[in-house]
Each structure stands twice: as C-alpha cells, then as structure tokens.
Motif scaffolding. Structure first.
Motif, PDB file in Angstrom:
ATOM      1  N   SER A  90      10.620  37.676  30.617  1.00 42.52           N
ATOM      2  CA  SER A  90      11.362  37.169  29.206  1.00 42.52           C
ATOM      3  C   SER A  90      10.465  36.847  28.164  1.00 42.52           C
ATOM      4  CB  SER A  90      12.256  36.114  29.937  1.00 42.52           C
ATOM      5  OG  SER A  90      13.198  36.362  30.688  1.00 42.52           O
ATOM      6  N   ALA A  91       9.375  35.941  28.379  1.00 46.91           N
ATOM      7  CA  ALA A  91       8.550  35.878  27.520  1.00 46.91           C
ATOM      8  C   ALA A  91       7.963  37.229  26.687  1.00 46.91           C
ATOM      9  CB  ALA A  91       7.382  34.972  27.846  1.00 46.91           C
ATOM     10  N   VAL A  92       7.770  38.339  27.442  1.00 48.14           N
ATOM     11  CA  VAL A  92       6.978  39.310  26.781  1.00 48.14           C
ATOM     12  C   VAL A  92       8.171  40.565  26.325  1.00 48.14           C
ATOM     13  CG1 VAL A  92       5.033  38.840  27.891  1.00 48.14           C
ATOM     14  CG2 VAL A  92       6.711  40.505  28.868  1.00 48.14           C
ATOM     15  N   GLN A  93       9.519  40.291  26.666  1.00 44.40           N
ATOM     16  CA  GLN A  93      10.614  41.183  26.492  1.00 44.40           C
ATOM     17  C   GLN A  93      10.584  41.755  25.276  1.00 44.40           C
ATOM     18  OE1 GLN A  93      13.659  41.228  29.091  1.00 44.40           O
ATOM     19  NE2 GLN A  93      14.288  43.083  27.946  1.00 44.40           N
ATOM     20  N   TRP A  97      -7.283  35.392  24.332  1.00 38.10           N
ATOM     21  CA  TRP A  97      -6.886  36.884  24.944  1.00 38.10           C
ATOM     22  C   TRP A  97      -5.916  37.405  24.153  1.00 38.10           C
ATOM     23  CZ3 TRP A  97      -7.197  34.586  30.353  1.00 38.10           C
ATOM     24  CH2 TRP A  97      -8.258  34.493  30.891  1.00 38.10           C
ATOM     25  N   THR A  98      -5.780  38.640  24.169  1.00 37.99           N
ATOM     26  CA  THR A  98      -4.402  39.379  23.781  1.00 37.99           C
ATOM     27  C   THR A  98      -3.497  38.938  24.852  1.00 37.99           C
ATOM     28  OG1 THR A  98      -4.556  41.412  24.954  1.00 37.99           O
ATOM     29  CG2 THR A  98      -5.616  41.336  22.779  1.00 37.99           C
ATOM     30  N   VAL A  99      -2.124  39.179  24.541  1.00 38.73           N
ATOM     31  CA  VAL A  99      -0.971  38.910  25.429  1.00 38.73           C
ATOM     32  C   VAL A  99      -1.036  39.880  26.818  1.00 38.73           C
ATOM     33  CG1 VAL A  99       1.516  39.340  25.739  1.00 38.73           C
ATOM     34  CG2 VAL A  99       0.642  38.169  23.650  1.00 38.73           C
ATOM     35  N   HIS A 144       2.166  30.066  26.265  1.00 35.62           N
ATOM     36  CA  HIS A 144       1.196  30.701  25.218  1.00 35.62           C
ATOM     37  C   HIS A 144       1.816  32.035  24.550  1.00 35.62           C
ATOM     38  CE1 HIS A 144      -2.766  29.506  27.280  1.00 35.62           C
ATOM     39  NE2 HIS A 144      -2.753  28.875  26.254  1.00 35.62           N
ATOM     40  N   VAL A 145       2.531  32.585  25.374  1.00 33.12           N
ATOM     41  CA  VAL A 145       3.516  33.968  24.765  1.00 33.12           C
ATOM     42  C   VAL A 145       4.511  33.356  23.782  1.00 33.12           C
ATOM     43  CG1 VAL A 145       4.567  35.923  25.329  1.00 33.12           C
ATOM     44  CG2 VAL A 145       2.818  35.321  26.665  1.00 33.12           C
ATOM     45  N   THR A 146       5.385  32.324  24.628  1.00 32.22           N
ATOM     46  CA  THR A 146       6.371  31.811  23.734  1.00 32.22           C
ATOM     47  C   THR A 146       6.010  31.229  22.570  1.00 32.22           C
ATOM     48  OG1 THR A 146       6.605  29.788  24.844  1.00 32.22           O
ATOM     49  CG2 THR A 146       7.935  31.744  25.975  1.00 32.22           C
ATOM     50  N   GLU A 147       5.079  30.408  22.420  1.00 31.03           N
ATOM     51  CA  GLU A 147       4.499  29.558  21.127  1.00 31.03           C
ATOM     52  C   GLU A 147       4.091  30.820  20.241  1.00 31.03           C
ATOM     53  OE1 GLU A 147       5.101  26.436  20.282  1.00 31.03           O
ATOM     54  OE2 GLU A 147       6.175  26.596  22.035  1.00 31.03           O
ATOM     55  N   LEU A 148       3.365  31.733  20.716  1.00 32.61           N
ATOM     56  CA  LEU A 148       2.877  32.919  19.730  1.00 32.61           C
ATOM     57  C   LEU A 148       4.196  33.650  19.123  1.00 32.61           C
ATOM     58  CD1 LEU A 148       0.881  34.997  18.706  1.00 32.61           C
ATOM     59  CD2 LEU A 148       1.236  36.328  20.775  1.00 32.61           C
ATOM     60  N   ARG A 149       5.054  33.669  20.015  1.00 26.93           N
ATOM     61  CA  ARG A 149       6.307  34.325  19.294  1.00 26.93           C
ATOM     62  C   ARG A 149       6.904  33.435  18.236  1.00 26.93           C
ATOM     63  NH1 ARG A 149       9.084  38.467  23.522  1.00 26.93           N
ATOM     64  NH2 ARG A 149      10.385  38.990  21.357  1.00 26.93           N
ATOM     65  N   GLU A 191       3.441  46.040  32.154  1.00 27.10           N
ATOM     66  CA  GLU A 191       4.288  46.282  33.364  1.00 27.10           C
ATOM     67  C   GLU A 191       3.784  46.354  34.641  1.00 27.10           C
ATOM     68  OE1 GLU A 191       8.323  46.328  34.508  1.00 27.10           O
ATOM     69  OE2 GLU A 191       7.660  45.954  32.302  1.00 27.10           O
ATOM     70  N   VAL A 192       2.466  46.779  34.806  1.00 30.24           N
ATOM     71  CA  VAL A 192       1.848  46.971  36.072  1.00 30.24           C
ATOM     72  C   VAL A 192       1.791  45.521  36.674  1.00 30.24           C
ATOM     73  CG1 VAL A 192      -0.147  47.749  37.015  1.00 30.24           C
ATOM     74  CG2 VAL A 192       0.628  48.996  35.408  1.00 30.24           C
ATOM     75  N   SER A 193       1.164  44.653  35.716  1.00 32.49           N
ATOM     76  CA  SER A 193       1.066  43.124  36.348  1.00 32.49           C
ATOM     77  C   SER A 193       2.442  42.620  36.490  1.00 32.49           C
ATOM     78  CB  SER A 193       0.230  42.452  35.460  1.00 32.49           C
ATOM     79  OG  SER A 193      -1.158  42.719  35.623  1.00 32.49           O
ATOM     80  N   LEU A 194       3.321  42.831  35.641  1.00 32.20           N
ATOM     81  CA  LEU A 194       5.030  42.227  35.899  1.00 32.20           C
ATOM     82  C   LEU A 194       5.443  42.552  37.262  1.00 32.20           C
ATOM     83  CD1 LEU A 194       6.017  42.491  32.322  1.00 32.20           C
ATOM     84  CD2 LEU A 194       5.224  40.485  33.292  1.00 32.20           C
ATOM     85  N   HIS A 195       5.172  43.952  37.425  1.00 30.27           N
ATOM     86  CA  HIS A 195       5.649  44.510  38.824  1.00 30.27           C
ATOM     87  C   HIS A 195       4.854  43.905  39.793  1.00 30.27           C
ATOM     88  CE1 HIS A 195       8.742  47.309  37.791  1.00 30.27           C
ATOM     89  NE2 HIS A 195       7.952  47.975  36.992  1.00 30.27           N
TER      90      HIS A 195
END
Length: 175
Positions: free
Chosen positions: A39-42, A58-60, A165-170, A109-113
């Motif tokens: 959801s955070a990276v969607q 790091w990058t996302v 980290h991702v949600t705050e960046l967004r 997607e590789v790591s998400l899976h």
C-alpha cells in the motif's frame, strides 16, 4: 511521528518483557507488513521508486529490497534458534547489500512478492511458539545474545519503521 527522518516511528527502544497478548500484537504487525508495504508504494513511478526516502538514505527501491534481505536473514536465524542451542549468527553488511545490482535495479515487485510467503511462514512459526521457545535465541556477532521474544519486538519495529519511511516521503513530496 518523529521529526528525525531516519526514525519516523522513533528509535527502537530495546526489548521489554511482553505478555502473550503483546506478542500477538507484534506478530500481527509482521503479518500486516506485506500489505502495508505494498500500500505504501502503490502507484509510485520508477522515478519515485528511485528517490531516496531522506537525504543520504536509500532509494525506495533499495529500501524495499532491504526489507526482504533483512527479513530473510531474520527468518533463517529464527529457525536456527529453534533447532540449535544458541547458534552463532553473523551480521551482514546491509549497506553493501543495498548497493548490489539487484537492490539498485530490480523492480520492487520482486521483493514485494517474496515478502508475502516469507511473512506467512514467519508469522505461522512465531504464532506456534511456546513460552519456553520464546526464550530460545541466538548469539549475534554484533548484538550478542538475542532471545526470540526480543527478535519479534525488533522486527515488529522494523516493519513499522520502514513502511513509515515510504509514507513520510510520500507526504513530504505530495505524492
């Protein structure tokens, strides 16, 4: 949320004794990680995925792959702790791992899976432990003796930490 972008949910405060209910809550955080991270990276574009979550960070993309790397290591350590008597485990250089080509270039997607079945297994394993098994652990090359009860707490924090980290960046970027 913390004002320090390195620790959006605050620093890990260290292990504390947990009740079975608190352990179940920590396990639920691990169970929710794959969906929460997805959801955070969607909807992020490749350019956004290649944006550092903070200055010097790091990058996302690297972050998502780091979570998979970290949790694979932790899952294997958990299994070893349950089948060996306080095995010695070594640290890995997460910063160098994040610089390897797979972490810098593969689709997230590789790591998400990968995280979905990994967390299903890890959560099932943690959910099956007896009070006695929670006291088993391993000897980490940098952090010393780690009981599984404390490992659970650290990784529940780790899940919240990196999703934030991702949600705050967004939020900061208006994505």
């Amino acid at each position: 949320m913390s004002e320090d972008p390195r620790y959006p949910v605050g620093k890990f405060s260290g292990p504390v004794e947990q009740t079975p209910e608190q352990r179940r809550a920590s396990i639920a955080i691990l169970a929710a990680l794959p969906e929460n991270l997805r959801s955070a990276v969607q909807g992020l574009t490749d350019k956004q995925v290649d944006t550092p979550y903070r200055d010097g960070g790091w990058t996302v993309r690297q972050l998502v792959h780091h979570i998979a790397d970290s949790h694979i290591n932790a899952y294997v350590r958990t299994k070893r702790a349950l089948t060996e008597d306080w095995p010695a485990v070594t640290a890995y250089d997460e910063k160098l791992w994040a610089q390897l080509p797979d972490a810098r270039t593969l689709p997230i997607e590789v790591s998400l899976h990968l995280l979905e079945p990994l967390h299903r297994r890890w959560v099932a394993l943690f959910g099956s432990l007896t009070d006695e098994q929670w006291q088993r652990g391993y000897v980490h090359s940098e952090d010393g003796r780690q009981k599984l009860a404390n490992v659970l707490q650290a990784y529940a924090w780790h899940c919240r930490h990196h999703v934030a980290h991702v949600t705050e960046l967004r939020k900061r970027m208006g994505w």
